[in-house]
Design a protein around this motif. Structure first.
Motif, PDB file in Angstrom:
ATOM      1  N   THR A  87       0.973  -1.168  -0.148  1.00 21.68           N
ATOM      2  CA  THR A  87       0.033   0.143   0.079  1.00 21.68           C
ATOM      3  C   THR A  87       1.061   1.145   0.151  1.00 21.68           C
ATOM      4  O   THR A  87       1.729   1.712   0.853  1.00 21.68           O
ATOM      5  CB  THR A  87      -0.803  -0.022   1.187  1.00 21.68           C
ATOM      6  OG1 THR A  87      -1.689  -1.192   1.307  1.00 21.68           O
ATOM      7  CG2 THR A  87      -1.799   1.396   1.224  1.00 21.68           C
ATOM      8  N   THR A  88       0.792   2.114  -0.928  1.00 22.98           N
ATOM      9  CA  THR A  88       1.280   3.398  -1.017  1.00 22.98           C
ATOM     10  C   THR A  88       0.842   4.334  -0.504  1.00 22.98           C
ATOM     11  O   THR A  88      -0.376   4.682  -0.498  1.00 22.98           O
ATOM     12  CB  THR A  88       1.704   3.621  -2.678  1.00 22.98           C
ATOM     13  OG1 THR A  88       2.487   2.426  -3.194  1.00 22.98           O
ATOM     14  CG2 THR A  88       2.566   5.067  -2.589  1.00 22.98           C
ATOM     15  N   THR A  89       1.542   5.266   0.520  1.00 19.98           N
ATOM     16  CA  THR A  89       0.732   6.136   1.160  1.00 19.98           C
ATOM     17  C   THR A  89       2.126   7.311   1.248  1.00 19.98           C
ATOM     18  O   THR A  89       2.915   7.435   0.576  1.00 19.98           O
ATOM     19  CB  THR A  89       0.483   5.620   2.493  1.00 19.98           C
ATOM     20  OG1 THR A  89      -0.268   7.014   3.540  1.00 19.98           O
ATOM     21  CG2 THR A  89       1.667   5.581   3.550  1.00 19.98           C
ATOM     22  N   VAL A  90       1.587   8.350   2.065  1.00 17.22           N
ATOM     23  CA  VAL A  90       2.532   9.294   2.247  1.00 17.22           C
ATOM     24  C   VAL A  90       2.936   9.563   3.444  1.00 17.22           C
ATOM     25  O   VAL A  90       2.336   9.525   4.586  1.00 17.22           O
ATOM     26  CB  VAL A  90       1.765  10.846   1.781  1.00 17.22           C
ATOM     27  CG1 VAL A  90       2.814  12.124   1.928  1.00 17.22           C
ATOM     28  CG2 VAL A  90       1.237  10.861   0.351  1.00 17.22           C
ATOM     29  N   CYS A  91       4.134   9.712   3.654  1.00 20.49           N
ATOM     30  CA  CYS A  91       5.148   9.869   5.094  1.00 20.49           C
ATOM     31  C   CYS A  91       4.455  11.000   5.724  1.00 20.49           C
ATOM     32  O   CYS A  91       4.332  12.193   5.235  1.00 20.49           O
ATOM     33  CB  CYS A  91       6.732  10.011   4.997  1.00 20.49           C
ATOM     34  SG  CYS A  91       7.544   9.981   6.549  1.00 20.49           S
ATOM     35  N   ALA A  92       4.169  10.850   7.088  1.00 26.24           N
ATOM     36  CA  ALA A  92       3.572  11.858   7.939  1.00 26.24           C
ATOM     37  C   ALA A  92       4.662  12.583   8.657  1.00 26.24           C
ATOM     38  O   ALA A  92       4.090  13.228   9.559  1.00 26.24           O
ATOM     39  CB  ALA A  92       2.381  11.205   8.825  1.00 26.24           C
ATOM     40  N   TYR A  93       5.765  12.156   8.636  1.00 26.52           N
ATOM     41  CA  TYR A  93       6.832  12.751   9.702  1.00 26.52           C
ATOM     42  C   TYR A  93       7.191  14.384   9.470  1.00 26.52           C
ATOM     43  O   TYR A  93       7.509  15.084  10.177  1.00 26.52           O
ATOM     44  CB  TYR A  93       8.013  12.087   9.522  1.00 26.52           C
ATOM     45  CG  TYR A  93       8.071  10.809  10.496  1.00 26.52           C
ATOM     46  CD1 TYR A  93       8.148  10.748  11.884  1.00 26.52           C
ATOM     47  CD2 TYR A  93       8.070   9.516   9.980  1.00 26.52           C
ATOM     48  CE1 TYR A  93       7.979   9.722  12.683  1.00 26.52           C
ATOM     49  CE2 TYR A  93       7.913   8.290  10.821  1.00 26.52           C
ATOM     50  CZ  TYR A  93       8.029   8.576  12.179  1.00 26.52           C
ATOM     51  OH  TYR A  93       7.650   7.491  13.048  1.00 26.52           O
ATOM     52  N   CYS A  94       7.298  14.627   8.161  1.00 25.75           N
ATOM     53  CA  CYS A  94       7.435  15.877   7.809  1.00 25.75           C
ATOM     54  C   CYS A  94       6.846  16.330   6.526  1.00 25.75           C
ATOM     55  O   CYS A  94       5.874  15.792   6.126  1.00 25.75           O
ATOM     56  CB  CYS A  94       8.956  16.387   7.528  1.00 25.75           C
ATOM     57  SG  CYS A  94       9.640  15.693   5.883  1.00 25.75           S
ATOM     58  N   GLY A  95       6.982  17.634   5.942  1.00 27.13           N
ATOM     59  CA  GLY A  95       6.050  18.129   4.848  1.00 27.13           C
ATOM     60  C   GLY A  95       7.021  18.051   3.510  1.00 27.13           C
ATOM     61  O   GLY A  95       6.401  18.442   2.522  1.00 27.13           O
ATOM     62  N   VAL A  96       7.810  17.125   3.384  1.00 29.68           N
ATOM     63  CA  VAL A  96       8.401  16.934   2.123  1.00 29.68           C
ATOM     64  C   VAL A  96       7.423  16.239   1.274  1.00 29.68           C
ATOM     65  O   VAL A  96       7.499  16.440  -0.124  1.00 29.68           O
ATOM     66  CB  VAL A  96       9.834  16.176   2.269  1.00 29.68           C
ATOM     67  CG1 VAL A  96      10.408  15.837   0.838  1.00 29.68           C
ATOM     68  CG2 VAL A  96      10.891  17.055   3.017  1.00 29.68           C
ATOM     69  N   GLY A  97       6.622  15.320   1.704  1.00 35.43           N
ATOM     70  CA  GLY A  97       5.867  14.740   0.790  1.00 35.43           C
ATOM     71  C   GLY A  97       6.278  13.221   0.191  1.00 35.43           C
ATOM     72  O   GLY A  97       5.642  12.795  -0.873  1.00 35.43           O
ATOM     73  N   CYS A  98       7.192  12.583   0.780  1.00 37.68           N
ATOM     74  CA  CYS A  98       7.767  11.370   0.378  1.00 37.68           C
ATOM     75  C   CYS A  98       6.644  10.366   0.338  1.00 37.68           C
ATOM     76  O   CYS A  98       5.668  10.110   1.341  1.00 37.68           O
ATOM     77  CB  CYS A  98       8.898  11.016   1.272  1.00 37.68           C
ATOM     78  SG  CYS A  98      10.142  12.050   1.307  1.00 37.68           S
ATOM     79  N   ASN A  99       6.685   9.281  -0.757  1.00 35.40           N
ATOM     80  CA  ASN A  99       5.728   8.383  -0.788  1.00 35.40           C
ATOM     81  C   ASN A  99       6.524   7.128  -0.181  1.00 35.40           C
ATOM     82  O   ASN A  99       7.609   6.786  -0.597  1.00 35.40           O
ATOM     83  CB  ASN A  99       5.589   8.062  -2.317  1.00 35.40           C
ATOM     84  CG  ASN A  99       4.296   8.953  -2.770  1.00 35.40           C
ATOM     85  OD1 ASN A  99       3.794   8.708  -3.747  1.00 35.40           O
ATOM     86  ND2 ASN A  99       4.154   9.923  -2.006  1.00 35.40           N
ATOM     87  N   LEU A 100       5.483   6.480   0.900  1.00 36.33           N
ATOM     88  CA  LEU A 100       6.029   5.176   1.379  1.00 36.33           C
ATOM     89  C   LEU A 100       5.353   4.042   0.595  1.00 36.33           C
ATOM     90  O   LEU A 100       3.848   4.202   0.553  1.00 36.33           O
ATOM     91  CB  LEU A 100       5.858   5.101   2.670  1.00 36.33           C
ATOM     92  CG  LEU A 100       6.313   6.287   3.663  1.00 36.33           C
ATOM     93  CD1 LEU A 100       6.044   5.946   5.020  1.00 36.33           C
ATOM     94  CD2 LEU A 100       7.872   6.745   3.302  1.00 36.33           C
TER      95      LEU A 100
END
Length: 286
Positions: free
Chosen positions: A233-246
């Motif tokens: 499942t691809t989502t967006v990392c919630a740690y900062c505002g860069v917007g990395c996909n996980l």
């Protein structure tokens, strides 16, 4: 004409692969063109987020007029060139390379190698029981990932990902010479005493499983690792505002590892320590 993501037109080159006419954008490698034409050329050290290293030599093909076999991963396509991917010479070279690799290192977790060994009729055992093998124990010196150099084929992808192509940490390099060459941190110290920042981008590009998540290593040791049962499942990392996909790899309702899409324009498959390893809180159900 084709158009790059920046809107710049690229001239199409015309040449042949195994006698069939093909067209490929200028700047494409032979391997790019082969894949676009549906030709299955094996490769181990090639990575879609790194510059070619020409290390494994499994992807060699014949080019008319060339004295030697050429690595398809790095040789650029040229107008009018004639490429042959399945000649006796190319097949024999791939067979020998696979035999040498499989006789010296553990390739049990390398995708498709068993298939290629069968296809090219490679016989790693023909070198006999006295063939030199690495036979190194996995290095488990931290809680995040494991270095199992018994599976390392020295493709240098981890060195490039840690170095000037992505992370610019330069925590790892090649130490030693000849058969004793190894990927190592400075002074071959434990990972915890090195410059490693635990981004895990080396794991992302490793083609053989020499670098793996501690969670994956433990599950394989216990016999519970089963990629067929895993969902992604691809989502967006919630740690900062860069917007990395996980991309979360989940088995039995537990996250077992995290990767990142290589075609994502933000990360290109790369993450930081938080994005790649900071997922335990998601499944803390206490």
């Amino acid at each position: 004409m084709t158009v790059t993501p920046l809107g710049i037109p690229r001239r199409l080159l015309e040449f042949t692969i195994d006698g069939e006419p093909v067209r490929a954008p200028e700047g494409s490698t032979i391997l790019d063109a082969c894949r676009a034409a549906g030709k299955d050329v094996p490769t181990l050290c090639e990575g879609d987020t790194l510059r070619p290293k020409n290390a494994c030599r499994v992807c060699v093909v014949e080019v008319e007029g060339a004295r030697t076999l050429v690595p398809a991963c790095s040789r650029k396509a040229e107008p009018g060139m004639a490429v042959r991917t399945d000649t006796e010479r190319a097949r024999h070279s791939r067979k020998v390379v696979l035999e040498l690799l499989a006789s010296s290192v553990d390739m049990s977790t390398t995708p498709r190698v068993a298939e290629w060994i069968k296809e090219y009729e490679a016989k790693p055992d023909r070198f006999g029981p006295d063939a030199a093998r690495l036979n190194e124990e996995p290095r488990v010196d931290n809680d995040l990932y494991v270095r199992d150099y018994d599976k390392c084929i020295l493709c240098y992808k981890c060195v490039d990902a840690c170095g000037d192509q992505w992370q610019n940490t330069f925590a790892i390099s090649v130490a030693g010479r000849g058969f004793d060459a190894r990927i190592a941190v400075e002074h071959d110290a434990p990972l915890t005493d090195s410059a490693c920042v635990y981004c895990g981008n080396c794991i992302e590009v490793c083609p053989t499983g020499a670098l793996s998540f501690k969670s994956e290593f433990d599950m394989r040791a216990a016999g519970t690792w089963d990629e067929a049962q895993q969902t992604e499942t691809t989502t967006v990392c919630a740690y900062c505002g860069v917007g990395c996909n996980l991309t979360l790899h989940v088995q039995d309702n537990e996250i077992v590892k995290v990767t990142s899409p290589h075609d994502n324009p933000v990360t290109h498959g790369n993450l930081c320590i938080k994005g790649r390893f900071g997922y335990q809180h998601v499944q803390n159900r206490n």
